[in-house]
Design a protein around this motif. Structure first.
Motif, PDB file in Angstrom:
ATOM      1  N   ILE A   1      44.423  42.312  43.213  1.00  9.73           N
ATOM      2  CA  ILE A   1      44.050  42.135  44.578  1.00  9.73           C
ATOM      3  C   ILE A   1      44.351  43.375  45.241  1.00  9.73           C
ATOM      4  O   ILE A   1      45.512  43.668  45.457  1.00  9.73           O
ATOM      5  CB  ILE A   1      44.608  40.943  45.008  1.00  9.73           C
ATOM      6  CG1 ILE A   1      44.388  39.633  44.259  1.00  9.73           C
ATOM      7  CG2 ILE A   1      44.064  40.753  46.327  1.00  9.73           C
ATOM      8  CD1 ILE A   1      45.027  38.469  44.885  1.00  9.73           C
TER       9      ILE A   1
ATOM     10  N   ALA B   1      46.852  43.689  49.247  1.00 11.40           N
ATOM     11  CA  ALA B   1      47.341  42.233  49.120  1.00 11.40           C
ATOM     12  C   ALA B   1      48.842  42.269  49.585  1.00 11.40           C
ATOM     13  O   ALA B   1      49.470  41.256  49.347  1.00 11.40           O
ATOM     14  CB  ALA B   1      47.134  41.871  47.741  1.00 11.40           C
TER      15      ALA B   1
ATOM     16  N   GLY C   1      44.820  38.961  51.945  1.00 13.12           N
ATOM     17  CA  GLY C   1      45.242  39.436  50.494  1.00 13.12           C
ATOM     18  C   GLY C   1      46.500  38.883  50.040  1.00 13.12           C
ATOM     19  O   GLY C   1      46.457  38.398  48.824  1.00 13.12           O
TER      20      GLY C   1
ATOM     21  N   ILE D   1      39.808  41.422  42.894  1.00 16.37           N
ATOM     22  CA  ILE D   1      39.330  41.020  44.450  1.00 16.37           C
ATOM     23  C   ILE D   1      39.498  41.980  45.278  1.00 16.37           C
ATOM     24  O   ILE D   1      40.723  42.792  45.540  1.00 16.37           O
ATOM     25  CB  ILE D   1      40.122  39.818  44.739  1.00 16.37           C
ATOM     26  CG1 ILE D   1      40.218  38.712  43.742  1.00 16.37           C
ATOM     27  CG2 ILE D   1      39.864  39.441  46.311  1.00 16.37           C
ATOM     28  CD1 ILE D   1      40.913  37.480  44.435  1.00 16.37           C
TER      29      ILE D   1
ATOM     30  N   ASN E   1      40.005  43.243  48.477  1.00 13.84           N
ATOM     31  CA  ASN E   1      40.300  42.874  49.648  1.00 13.84           C
ATOM     32  C   ASN E   1      40.506  43.901  50.795  1.00 13.84           C
ATOM     33  O   ASN E   1      40.483  43.766  52.171  1.00 13.84           O
ATOM     34  CB  ASN E   1      41.257  41.973  49.658  1.00 13.84           C
ATOM     35  CG  ASN E   1      42.099  41.421  50.926  1.00 13.84           C
ATOM     36  OD1 ASN E   1      41.513  40.709  51.797  1.00 13.84           O
ATOM     37  ND2 ASN E   1      43.330  42.107  51.267  1.00 13.84           N
TER      38      ASN E   1
ATOM     39  N   ASN F   1      34.177  40.417  46.127  1.00 15.73           N
ATOM     40  CA  ASN F   1      34.542  41.366  46.958  1.00 15.73           C
ATOM     41  C   ASN F   1      34.657  40.723  48.636  1.00 15.73           C
ATOM     42  O   ASN F   1      33.910  39.719  48.858  1.00 15.73           O
ATOM     43  CB  ASN F   1      33.144  42.007  47.433  1.00 15.73           C
ATOM     44  CG  ASN F   1      32.845  43.177  46.334  1.00 15.73           C
ATOM     45  OD1 ASN F   1      33.708  43.668  45.486  1.00 15.73           O
ATOM     46  ND2 ASN F   1      31.744  43.339  45.859  1.00 15.73           N
ATOM     47  N   ILE F   2      35.653  40.950  49.315  1.00 13.78           N
ATOM     48  CA  ILE F   2      35.776  40.428  50.722  1.00 13.78           C
ATOM     49  C   ILE F   2      35.019  41.005  51.567  1.00 13.78           C
ATOM     50  O   ILE F   2      35.097  42.083  51.979  1.00 13.78           O
ATOM     51  CB  ILE F   2      37.268  40.457  50.988  1.00 13.78           C
ATOM     52  CG1 ILE F   2      38.192  39.661  49.840  1.00 13.78           C
ATOM     53  CG2 ILE F   2      37.455  39.623  52.249  1.00 13.78           C
ATOM     54  CD1 ILE F   2      37.726  38.211  49.479  1.00 13.78           C
TER      55      ILE F   2
ATOM     56  N   ALA G   1      38.010  31.517  46.330  1.00 12.23           N
ATOM     57  CA  ALA G   1      38.497  32.220  45.225  1.00 12.23           C
ATOM     58  C   ALA G   1      38.915  31.880  44.098  1.00 12.23           C
ATOM     59  O   ALA G   1      38.784  32.506  42.986  1.00 12.23           O
ATOM     60  CB  ALA G   1      39.911  33.101  46.072  1.00 12.23           C
TER      61      ALA G   1
END
Length: 254
Positions: free
Chosen positions: A14, A17, A22, A91, A93, A142-143, A228
């Protein structure tokens, strides 16, 4: 049925994060059995976040690299894969925000936003996807943002960057789905975090937000964890190129 959502022992990287959303996602996925790799650029902050999760009984590592620096990204991904093992889930973020009226928006701030929010997603995804294609398995999340679809005053470059991430998500899906890689996005609405607390305390803004959102409230960051987990699990194996808007219905309302 629970096996559909099982992410036990999945290794999750991540970006960004160390704090905020995150970190919330890192803790949430760890609670569901995942092994977490916290990425950041500030060593002390990242180590503190990792220590917190470790003390809670979770398996967690730290990977320090700047997502906007191609050489650092490649070295960081190589180190993770060669020392910890394959990255099962990525991820993306990491993101930044700057606010100025459009006509006075500094070029340096525009470049910083694009470097982290857009180029960073490209660089990390590319480095990780090369390994995933060899294994013919992987998930990339993808955030994105409400601003992937909507504009607001003083954040036009941010909206442009998040709109680009939406299309990057779809483009990556088209190229990577044939390799059994699912690429999707989570688009948060307005969530109560330390960064948004000034807006939460702004009575006029909060009243506007609650009237504008069908759920009539701010979101809690923990409410992002379900999306998620879903996108990280077998339950989403045939879902690709989509954005899940976790926004209390805001995008659906006029």
């Amino acid at each position: 049925m629970s096996e559909l959502f099982d992410i036990t022992q999945k290794r999750v990287l991540i970006t960004g994060a160390s704090q905020g959303i995150g970190f919330i996602l890192a803790r949430g996925l760890a609670q569901h059995g995942a092994e977490i790799i916290i990425n950041g650029t500030h060593a002390e902050r990242a180590e503190k976040a990792a220590s917190t999760l470790h003390e809670e009984g979770f398996t967690v590592h730290v990977a320090l690299f700047d997502v906007a620096n191609a050489a650092e990204v490649q070295a960081g991904i190589n180190h993770i894969e060669n020392t910890l093992g394959p990255i099962d889930i990525l991820i993306n973020n990491a993101g930044i925000q700057r606010r100025h009226p459009f006509t006075e928006f500094p070029l340096d701030d525009w470049n910083d936003i694009m470097a982290v929010n857009q180029t960073g997603v490209f660089l990390v995804s590319q480095a990780v996807a090369r390994r995933m294609t060899e294994r013919r398995a992987g998930k990339i999340i993808n955030i994105c943002s409400m601003q992937s679809e909507l504009g607001r005053d003083t954040i036009t470059p941010y909206a442009a960057s998040k709109g680009a991430v939406k299309m990057l998500t779809r483009g990556m899906c088209v190229e990577l789905a044939r390799h059994n890689i699912q690429v999707n996005g989570i688009a948060p609405g307005y969530f109560r975090t330390p960064l948004t607390e000034p807006l939460v305390q702004d009575k006029a803004f909060s009243e506007w937000l609650c009237k504008r959102t069908p759920a009539a409230r701010w979101g809690n960051p923990e409410e992002l964890i379900g999306a998620a987990v879903f996108l990280s699990s077998r339950a989403s194996d045939f879902i690709n190129g989509h954005l899940i808007f976790v926004d209390g219905g805001m995008l659906a309302a006029v």
